[in-house]
Design a protein around this motif. Sequence first.
Motif, PDB file in Angstrom:
ATOM      1  N   PRO A  43       7.407   3.623  29.718  1.00  0.00           N
ATOM      2  CA  PRO A  43       6.531   2.734  29.408  1.00  0.00           C
ATOM      3  C   PRO A  43       6.169   1.665  28.077  1.00  0.00           C
ATOM      4  N   ASP A  44       5.302   0.395  28.468  1.00  0.00           N
ATOM      5  CA  ASP A  44       5.628  -0.335  27.623  1.00  0.00           C
ATOM      6  C   ASP A  44       5.844  -0.337  25.971  1.00  0.00           C
ATOM      7  N   ASN A  45       4.821   0.946  26.202  1.00  0.00           N
ATOM      8  CA  ASN A  45       4.566   1.321  24.451  1.00  0.00           C
ATOM      9  C   ASN A  45       4.975   1.970  23.873  1.00  0.00           C
ATOM     10  N   VAL A  46       6.926   2.147  24.430  1.00  0.00           N
ATOM     11  CA  VAL A  46       7.572   3.493  24.290  1.00  0.00           C
ATOM     12  C   VAL A  46       7.706   3.578  22.693  1.00  0.00           C
ATOM     13  N   GLY A  47       7.792   4.394  22.320  1.00  0.00           N
ATOM     14  CA  GLY A  47       8.762   3.927  20.711  1.00  0.00           C
ATOM     15  C   GLY A  47       7.562   4.145  19.206  1.00  0.00           C
ATOM     16  N   PHE A  48       7.955   3.830  17.804  1.00  0.00           N
ATOM     17  CA  PHE A  48       7.398   3.841  17.070  1.00  0.00           C
ATOM     18  C   PHE A  48       8.050   2.033  16.360  1.00  0.00           C
ATOM     19  N   THR A  49       7.157   2.554  15.387  1.00  0.00           N
ATOM     20  CA  THR A  49       7.190   1.054  14.455  1.00  0.00           C
ATOM     21  C   THR A  49       7.362   1.634  12.757  1.00  0.00           C
ATOM     22  N   LEU A  50       8.518   1.641  12.083  1.00  0.00           N
ATOM     23  CA  LEU A  50       8.341   1.518  10.906  1.00  0.00           C
ATOM     24  C   LEU A  50       8.558   1.252   9.907  1.00  0.00           C
ATOM     25  N   MET A  51       6.927   1.554   9.275  1.00  0.00           N
ATOM     26  CA  MET A  51       6.314   0.671   8.216  1.00  0.00           C
ATOM     27  C   MET A  51       6.512   0.889   6.694  1.00  0.00           C
ATOM     28  N   SER A  52       6.363  -0.064   5.982  1.00  0.00           N
ATOM     29  CA  SER A  52       7.313   0.765   4.371  1.00  0.00           C
ATOM     30  C   SER A  52       6.241   0.967   3.824  1.00  0.00           C
ATOM     31  N   PRO A  53       6.644   1.510   2.514  1.00  0.00           N
ATOM     32  CA  PRO A  53       5.464   2.075   1.804  1.00  0.00           C
ATOM     33  C   PRO A  53       4.100   1.491   1.527  1.00  0.00           C
ATOM     34  N   VAL A  54       5.018   0.056   0.789  1.00  0.00           N
ATOM     35  CA  VAL A  54       4.309  -0.765   0.433  1.00  0.00           C
ATOM     36  C   VAL A  54       3.156  -1.528   1.453  1.00  0.00           C
ATOM     37  N   GLU A 111      -6.309   0.951   9.791  1.00  0.00           N
ATOM     38  CA  GLU A 111      -5.257   0.027   9.833  1.00  0.00           C
ATOM     39  C   GLU A 111      -3.805  -0.289   8.993  1.00  0.00           C
ATOM     40  N   TRP A 112      -3.709   1.823   9.449  1.00  0.00           N
ATOM     41  CA  TRP A 112      -2.261   2.080   8.814  1.00  0.00           C
ATOM     42  C   TRP A 112      -1.842   1.252   7.169  1.00  0.00           C
ATOM     43  N   ARG A 113      -3.460   1.618   6.522  1.00  0.00           N
ATOM     44  CA  ARG A 113      -3.943   0.792   5.022  1.00  0.00           C
ATOM     45  C   ARG A 113      -4.654   2.088   4.675  1.00  0.00           C
ATOM     46  N   PHE A 114      -3.621   2.605   3.119  1.00  0.00           N
ATOM     47  CA  PHE A 114      -4.445   3.911   2.624  1.00  0.00           C
ATOM     48  C   PHE A 114      -4.656   3.333   0.832  1.00  0.00           C
ATOM     49  N   GLU A 115      -5.233   4.124  -0.283  1.00  0.00           N
ATOM     50  CA  GLU A 115      -5.797   3.624  -1.865  1.00  0.00           C
ATOM     51  C   GLU A 115      -5.976   5.648  -1.848  1.00  0.00           C
ATOM     52  N   ASP A 116      -4.793   5.430  -3.158  1.00  0.00           N
ATOM     53  CA  ASP A 116      -4.671   6.522  -3.571  1.00  0.00           C
ATOM     54  C   ASP A 116      -6.123   6.772  -4.593  1.00  0.00           C
ATOM     55  N   ILE A 117      -6.386   8.170  -4.688  1.00  0.00           N
ATOM     56  CA  ILE A 117      -8.115   7.956  -4.857  1.00  0.00           C
ATOM     57  C   ILE A 117      -8.171   8.810  -6.380  1.00  0.00           C
ATOM     58  N   THR A 118      -6.423   9.774  -6.193  1.00  0.00           N
ATOM     59  CA  THR A 118      -6.283  10.363  -7.015  1.00  0.00           C
ATOM     60  C   THR A 118      -7.160  11.027  -8.929  1.00  0.00           C
ATOM     61  N   GLU A 119      -7.124  10.260  -9.112  1.00  0.00           N
ATOM     62  CA  GLU A 119      -8.302   9.776 -10.605  1.00  0.00           C
ATOM     63  C   GLU A 119      -9.416  10.160 -10.517  1.00  0.00           C
ATOM     64  N   SER A 120     -10.104   9.539  -9.789  1.00  0.00           N
ATOM     65  CA  SER A 120     -11.792   9.153  -9.067  1.00  0.00           C
ATOM     66  C   SER A 120     -12.025  11.048  -8.419  1.00  0.00           C
ATOM     67  N   ALA A 121     -10.603  11.193  -8.036  1.00  0.00           N
ATOM     68  CA  ALA A 121     -10.709  12.356  -6.733  1.00  0.00           C
ATOM     69  C   ALA A 121     -10.862  13.608  -8.398  1.00  0.00           C
TER      70      ALA A 121
END
Length: 207
Positions: A43-54, A111-121
Motif C-alpha cells: 500500500p502507498d502508506n506503508v511503514g512508520f515515521t520516526l519522530m523525535s522526543p523534541v 497532532e502527535w504533540r504531548f504536554e507534561d501535566i505531572t505537576e498540575s495532575a
Amino acid sequence: MSDLNKILSILLLMGGMVDVTGAAFDWESGNGYRWAPLATRQPDNVGFTLMSPVQIGLNFQNQLAQDRSIANQVYLNGSGIAAGDVDGDGRCDLFFSGLDNDNRLYRNLGEWRFEDITESAGVAAGGRDCTGTALVDLDGDGDLDILVNTIGDGTLLFVNDGTGRFQDQTAESGLEIDKASMSMALGDLNGDGLPDLYITNYQIYSS
C-alpha cells in the motif's frame, strides 16, 4: 481442493495482502508438496515515521543509578506505562512510572504533540520507586484513575476528579503493603460492576 485454490483461500483470509490477479505461478517441487513465490502488493502508506522526543514533547527517561541496580537487583525488573484519556477530551494520554526519577503524565494535545501535566495532575509520587501501572475507572464515575505499584510502598491510588487532576488516596485504599508490587490485573470478578484488583508481589531486596 487444488493447490491453487488452497493458496487463494489463505490469501483471502489474510485480507488480500498478496496480489495474485493474473499471476503465472512458477512452481517449485518439494517432497510431497509444491510451492510458488508470490509478489506482495505494497500500500502507498506503508511503514512508520520516526519522530523525535523534541517533536512530540515526550522527554521521559526512566533513570536507575548503577550502584542501586547492583545493590538491589529487584530494581532491574523495570517500570511500566499506561495509556488512556484522563481528561475526557477524547485523546489518549500517557502515564510513565519512574524509579530514580518521578512519574510523568503527558496530556495528548493532538497532532502527535504531548504536554507534561505531572505537576498540575499531582501524580509525581516523588521519592518512591514505581513499577507497574494501570489507568482504570475504579469508582465508576466515568473517568480514569491511576494505580501505581511500588517497591516497598505497595500500590498507590490516585483518584481522578474528571479533569485530569488527581487526589492521592493511597492511605484510605488499604493497598499499602511492605512488598515489591510488580504488576497488576483488573476485572469484575464478582459481578458487582466494580473492577477488582490482583497484584503480583515480589521481595523488596535481591542481591
